[in-house]
Scaffold this motif. Structure first.
Motif, PDB file in Angstrom:
ATOM      1  N   GLY A  35       0.804  -1.215   0.000  1.00  0.00           N
ATOM      2  CA  GLY A  35       0.000   0.000   0.000  1.00  0.00           C
ATOM      3  C   GLY A  35       0.837   1.265   0.000  1.00  0.00           C
ATOM      4  O   GLY A  35       0.384   2.315  -0.451  1.00  0.00           O
ATOM      5  N   MET A  36       2.068   1.158   0.521  1.00  0.00           N
ATOM      6  CA  MET A  36       2.959   2.320   0.509  1.00  0.00           C
ATOM      7  C   MET A  36       3.612   2.490  -0.852  1.00  0.00           C
ATOM      8  O   MET A  36       4.329   3.458  -1.082  1.00  0.00           O
ATOM      9  CB  MET A  36       4.094   2.140   1.521  1.00  0.00           C
ATOM     10  CG  MET A  36       3.694   2.039   2.964  1.00  0.00           C
ATOM     11  SD  MET A  36       3.172   3.602   3.646  1.00  0.00           S
ATOM     12  CE  MET A  36       4.615   4.595   3.400  1.00  0.00           C
ATOM     13  N   GLY A  37       3.441   1.517  -1.725  1.00  0.00           N
ATOM     14  CA  GLY A  37       4.079   1.605  -3.035  1.00  0.00           C
ATOM     15  C   GLY A  37       5.440   0.934  -3.062  1.00  0.00           C
ATOM     16  O   GLY A  37       6.345   1.390  -3.742  1.00  0.00           O
ATOM     17  N   ALA A  38       5.590  -0.157  -2.305  1.00  0.00           N
ATOM     18  CA  ALA A  38       6.839  -0.902  -2.359  1.00  0.00           C
ATOM     19  C   ALA A  38       6.809  -1.832  -3.570  1.00  0.00           C
ATOM     20  O   ALA A  38       5.786  -2.452  -3.832  1.00  0.00           O
ATOM     21  CB  ALA A  38       7.037  -1.720  -1.089  1.00  0.00           C
ATOM     22  N   MET A  59      13.018  -4.950   2.493  1.00  0.00           N
ATOM     23  CA  MET A  59      12.828  -4.010   3.599  1.00  0.00           C
ATOM     24  C   MET A  59      11.833  -4.492   4.646  1.00  0.00           C
ATOM     25  O   MET A  59      11.839  -4.016   5.773  1.00  0.00           O
ATOM     26  CB  MET A  59      12.376  -2.653   3.041  1.00  0.00           C
ATOM     27  CG  MET A  59      13.430  -2.010   2.156  1.00  0.00           C
ATOM     28  SD  MET A  59      12.843  -0.539   1.314  1.00  0.00           S
ATOM     29  CE  MET A  59      12.748   0.642   2.654  1.00  0.00           C
ATOM     30  N   ARG A 112       2.130   5.156  -4.490  1.00  0.00           N
ATOM     31  CA  ARG A 112       2.950   6.150  -3.794  1.00  0.00           C
ATOM     32  C   ARG A 112       2.241   7.501  -3.740  1.00  0.00           C
ATOM     33  O   ARG A 112       2.582   8.347  -2.940  1.00  0.00           O
ATOM     34  CB  ARG A 112       4.301   6.284  -4.487  1.00  0.00           C
ATOM     35  CG  ARG A 112       5.099   5.008  -4.299  1.00  0.00           C
ATOM     36  CD  ARG A 112       6.500   5.089  -4.767  1.00  0.00           C
ATOM     37  NE  ARG A 112       7.113   3.768  -4.567  1.00  0.00           N
ATOM     38  CZ  ARG A 112       8.373   3.494  -4.798  1.00  0.00           C
ATOM     39  NH1 ARG A 112       9.193   4.424  -5.216  1.00  0.00           N
ATOM     40  NH2 ARG A 112       8.836   2.290  -4.583  1.00  0.00           N
ATOM     41  N   ILE A 151      -1.282   7.605  -3.745  1.00  0.00           N
ATOM     42  CA  ILE A 151      -2.545   7.383  -3.063  1.00  0.00           C
ATOM     43  C   ILE A 151      -2.277   6.435  -1.901  1.00  0.00           C
ATOM     44  O   ILE A 151      -2.149   5.226  -2.080  1.00  0.00           O
ATOM     45  CB  ILE A 151      -3.592   6.787  -4.030  1.00  0.00           C
ATOM     46  CG1 ILE A 151      -3.735   7.705  -5.254  1.00  0.00           C
ATOM     47  CG2 ILE A 151      -4.928   6.632  -3.325  1.00  0.00           C
ATOM     48  CD1 ILE A 151      -4.676   7.190  -6.306  1.00  0.00           C
ATOM     49  N   GLY A 152      -2.149   6.985  -0.709  1.00  0.00           N
ATOM     50  CA  GLY A 152      -1.765   6.196   0.452  1.00  0.00           C
ATOM     51  C   GLY A 152      -2.946   5.452   1.036  1.00  0.00           C
ATOM     52  O   GLY A 152      -4.100   5.724   0.705  1.00  0.00           O
ATOM     53  N   MET A 153      -2.644   4.501   1.924  1.00  0.00           N
ATOM     54  CA  MET A 153      -3.725   3.700   2.460  1.00  0.00           C
ATOM     55  C   MET A 153      -3.507   3.411   3.948  1.00  0.00           C
ATOM     56  O   MET A 153      -2.395   3.150   4.387  1.00  0.00           O
ATOM     57  CB  MET A 153      -3.801   2.381   1.692  1.00  0.00           C
ATOM     58  CG  MET A 153      -4.986   1.546   2.075  1.00  0.00           C
ATOM     59  SD  MET A 153      -5.628   0.681   0.634  1.00  0.00           S
ATOM     60  CE  MET A 153      -7.228   0.211   1.229  1.00  0.00           C
ATOM     61  N   GLY A 188       8.338   4.951   3.880  1.00  0.00           N
ATOM     62  CA  GLY A 188       7.927   5.440   2.567  1.00  0.00           C
ATOM     63  C   GLY A 188       8.969   6.370   1.955  1.00  0.00           C
ATOM     64  O   GLY A 188       9.189   6.365   0.743  1.00  0.00           O
ATOM     65  N   ARG A 200       2.813   7.208   8.869  1.00  0.00           N
ATOM     66  CA  ARG A 200       3.601   6.527   7.851  1.00  0.00           C
ATOM     67  C   ARG A 200       3.046   6.829   6.463  1.00  0.00           C
ATOM     68  O   ARG A 200       3.779   7.047   5.510  1.00  0.00           O
ATOM     69  CB  ARG A 200       3.565   5.027   8.136  1.00  0.00           C
ATOM     70  CG  ARG A 200       4.363   4.191   7.184  1.00  0.00           C
ATOM     71  CD  ARG A 200       4.324   2.744   7.600  1.00  0.00           C
ATOM     72  NE  ARG A 200       2.979   2.200   7.511  1.00  0.00           N
ATOM     73  CZ  ARG A 200       2.627   1.007   7.956  1.00  0.00           C
ATOM     74  NH1 ARG A 200       3.505   0.238   8.552  1.00  0.00           N
ATOM     75  NH2 ARG A 200       1.391   0.578   7.847  1.00  0.00           N
ATOM     76  N   ALA A 201       1.699   6.822   6.393  1.00  0.00           N
ATOM     77  CA  ALA A 201       1.071   7.034   5.080  1.00  0.00           C
ATOM     78  C   ALA A 201       1.233   8.475   4.602  1.00  0.00           C
ATOM     79  O   ALA A 201       1.385   8.711   3.409  1.00  0.00           O
ATOM     80  CB  ALA A 201      -0.405   6.662   5.146  1.00  0.00           C
ATOM     81  N   THR A 247       4.999  10.651   3.063  1.00  0.00           N
ATOM     82  CA  THR A 247       5.447  10.848   1.685  1.00  0.00           C
ATOM     83  C   THR A 247       4.557  11.840   0.942  1.00  0.00           C
ATOM     84  O   THR A 247       4.652  11.940  -0.278  1.00  0.00           O
ATOM     85  CB  THR A 247       5.437   9.515   0.922  1.00  0.00           C
ATOM     86  OG1 THR A 247       4.153   8.907   1.117  1.00  0.00           O
ATOM     87  CG2 THR A 247       6.487   8.571   1.444  1.00  0.00           C
TER      88      THR A 247
END
Lengths: 316, 265
Positions: free
Chosen positions: A205-208, A216, B93, B95-97, B116, B166-167, B170
């Motif tokens: 969800g963070m775009g990893a 990580m 990246r 659109i966070g969740m 992030g 955390r979300a 970034t």
């Protein structure tokens, strides 16, 4: 119905009083402990039976440990770690070269099997459930778990000893790495799969990317479990004799005695030393074998304990 | 269905789902929700109506589900994020969740928030960004002296605010929240709701919630989804969408009226 209109039928045995469907009615006598009830007796018997069998299972381990301490303990001294194996008729001596050799061979095996094993586990853990390649690899790893160790030795003999022109620590390491690999693959895959799905989702969800997710989040979280598997594999490999007879053979000298450390020379190891000396007709050599066995068991025990330590940390 | 309605310039995500399948199971149909800039949009509806599924469509989280198929479009800044030329990772990246269960990583509080930034190889001062995000998530005062402690050592409500920090570290354009308070006690829930209202000034928020009062308290606009069993399966669809005030006080559809009125849940 034992109770009609709130009255006990006089001809019914008393124990049915508890069967009453009347709400709130409890036969208190049924709650009392009694050693004479069949189920209590059966229960006690089974407890005794299981306890005895459990203790029986411990007999081999403790008798071996006892013998090792009794027969090998008195020889323990600094010389054991610093001196070379005694020749026949010679007194004293030690097996420092075999301890060092075991470390070197097991290190070579680790350097081969840990990267391959952990990366394979990464692949397996990320593969989808129906993937043919993944299930083939997993099946192969499971078969390899029960692979006779002597065959690993024969394989390394054919592949390396014959082609490299002699017995060597490298060939020994390769043979042991084959035995370590399946344990590492299977326990690491399990450890990676145990990482909670919600953490995986968080990273995605963070775009990893898949690589970032693995590197990580999954691997750092799974490290204790992976280390447990590695230590167990190490402990097993350190005690193997058969594959080393075909590959590293033995040497009565230090690894670097020719002036520089040459991994392409026959190399001593504790397991082979025990094999050679245990059957020797000379008292000093046989008692050396006992001491070497004691040291080997202690080494295996320590790596097992380290593995346990890691797995306990994982639970916390 | 008509997805080309008049969406003002302030629509950040224009979500238009014609059909959404998991394998042969049709999970959602005919759902069109425009999500407006710096507004809180709530999705409400009974269990199994697909509101989480719709939310997860908005940052392509459904891609990781096997058998997921989608027809329709989700326009984000004018581009369809389901277009083959779009990288799902890059979408996430922006659109966070925040998830239903607080899900911090098994690492320090600091590293959780910095995660992030590291993914994006952030060039500036990570420490500054971490502090800023924790302050925005109203967690800084509680954790500033123990940033190196594990994120898992916090309480549930704190963990959820950590996940929000955390979300937002970034600076995503949009924050999706999937029942963010369902695992929390009322006090933590209140804090998160207050936080959402504050975050609204910087971010666009879409939230799925079971809690009607919560939607009423925080949402500017609300969509009501319901389950259609007429085709055999349980397919969710959008019944009504509009201003929260209108949805809660003057629902136009019978299903909405029943649901808001508590006739079923």
């Amino acid at each position: 119905m034992a109770v009609i209109g709130g009255q006990l039928k006089p001809d019914l045995p008393a124990k049915f009083a508890g069967d009453s469907n009347m709400p709130g009615q409890i036969n208190v006598e049924e709650l009392e402990k009694s050693l004479l009830k069949p189920r209590t007796i059966f229960n006690q018997l089974l407890i005794v039976f299981v306890t005895v069998l459990t203790l029986t299972a411990l007999v081999p381990l403790f008798s071996v440990l006892w013998m090792l301490l009794w027969k090998g303990g008195h020889n323990l001294s600094l010389a054991v770690f610093t001196q070379l194996p005694p020749s026949p008729m010679e007194e004293g001596g030690g097996f420092g070269n075999a301890i060092l050799g075991t470390f070197v061979i097991v290190s070579i095996a680790s350097m081969i099997s840990i990267p391959i094993g952990v990366l394979t586990a990464c692949f397996l853990s990320q593969s989808e459930t129906g993937s043919g390649l993944a299930s083939t690899v997993r099946f192969a790893a499971k078969v390899l778990t029960g692979f006779p160790s002597i065959l690993a030795g024969v394989f390394a003999y054919g592949a390396l000893v014959l082609t490299m022109g002699g017995y060597s620590a490298i060939a020994g390491g390769v043979a042991l790495s084959i035995l370590m690999l399946p344990t590492i693959v299977l326990t690491s895959e399990e450890a990676i799969r145990m990482v909670p799905k919600k953490m995986k989702e968080a990273a995605i969800g963070m775009g990893a990317t898949d690589t970032q997710l693995m590197w990580m989040v999954l691997l750092p979280t799974a490290i204790p479990g992976i280390m447990t598997g590695v230590m167990l594999a190490l402990a097993r490999a350190a005690g193997e004799t058969a594959p080393l007879l075909f590959t590293a053979l033995f040497s009565n000298y230090w690894l670097g005695s020719s002036g520089h450390i040459d991994l392409r020379q026959p190399t001593a190891s504790l397991a082979v030393l025990i094999y050679n000396f245990a059957g020797a007709p000379f008292d000093n050599q046989t008692s050396m074998a006992w001491t070497a066995a004691l040291i080997l068991v202690v080494m295996v025990l320590i790596s097992n304990l380290i593995g346990q330590l890691f797995s306990r940390r994982q639970i916390n | 269905m008509d997805c080309d309605g008049q969406n003002g310039k302030d629509v950040v995500i224009d979500c238009c789902i014609n059909d959404l399948h998991y394998g042969s199971f049709k999970a959602v149909r005919d759902t069109h929700i425009p999500i407006k800039k710096q507004k809180i949009t709530a999705f409400i509806g009974p269990s199994g109506c697909g509101k989480s599924t719709v939310l997860r469509c908005l940052n392509r989280m459904n891609d990781i589900v096997r058998g997921f198929r989608f027809s329709g479009h989700v326009h984000f800044g004018g581009r369809d994020i389901y277009h083959p030329s779009i990288d799902a990772v890059a979408v996430r990246r922006h659109i966070g969740m925040v998830f239903q269960q607080p899900n911090p990583f098994a690492m320090s509080i600091y590293n959780n928030v910095a995660f992030g930034l590291r993914l994006n190889r952030y060039k500036g001062s990570v420490a500054e960004k971490v502090e800023e995000a924790l302050k925005r998530a109203a967690l800084w005062n509680e954790v500033s002296d123990k940033l190196q402690k594990s994120g898992l050592s916090l309480s549930g409500g704190q963990q959820q605010r950590l996940c929000i920090a955390r979300a937002i570290a970034t600076d995503p354009k949009v924050l999706l929240m999937d029942e963010p308070c369902s695992a929390l006690d009322p006090i933590s829930t209140r804090k998160i709701e207050e936080l959402m209202l504050e975050l609204k000034t910087h971010y666009t928020i879409a939230i799925v919630t079971h809690n009607l009062q919560q939607a009423q308290r925080v949402a500017d606009e609300t969509g009501f989804l319901y389950v259609d069993t007429s085709e055999g399966g349980r397919t969710g669809y959008l019944v009504e969408f509009g201003d929260s005030k209108q949805i809660f006080e003057d629902p136009q559809q019978q299903h909405t009226k029943d649901y808001i009125g508590g006739a079923f849940s």
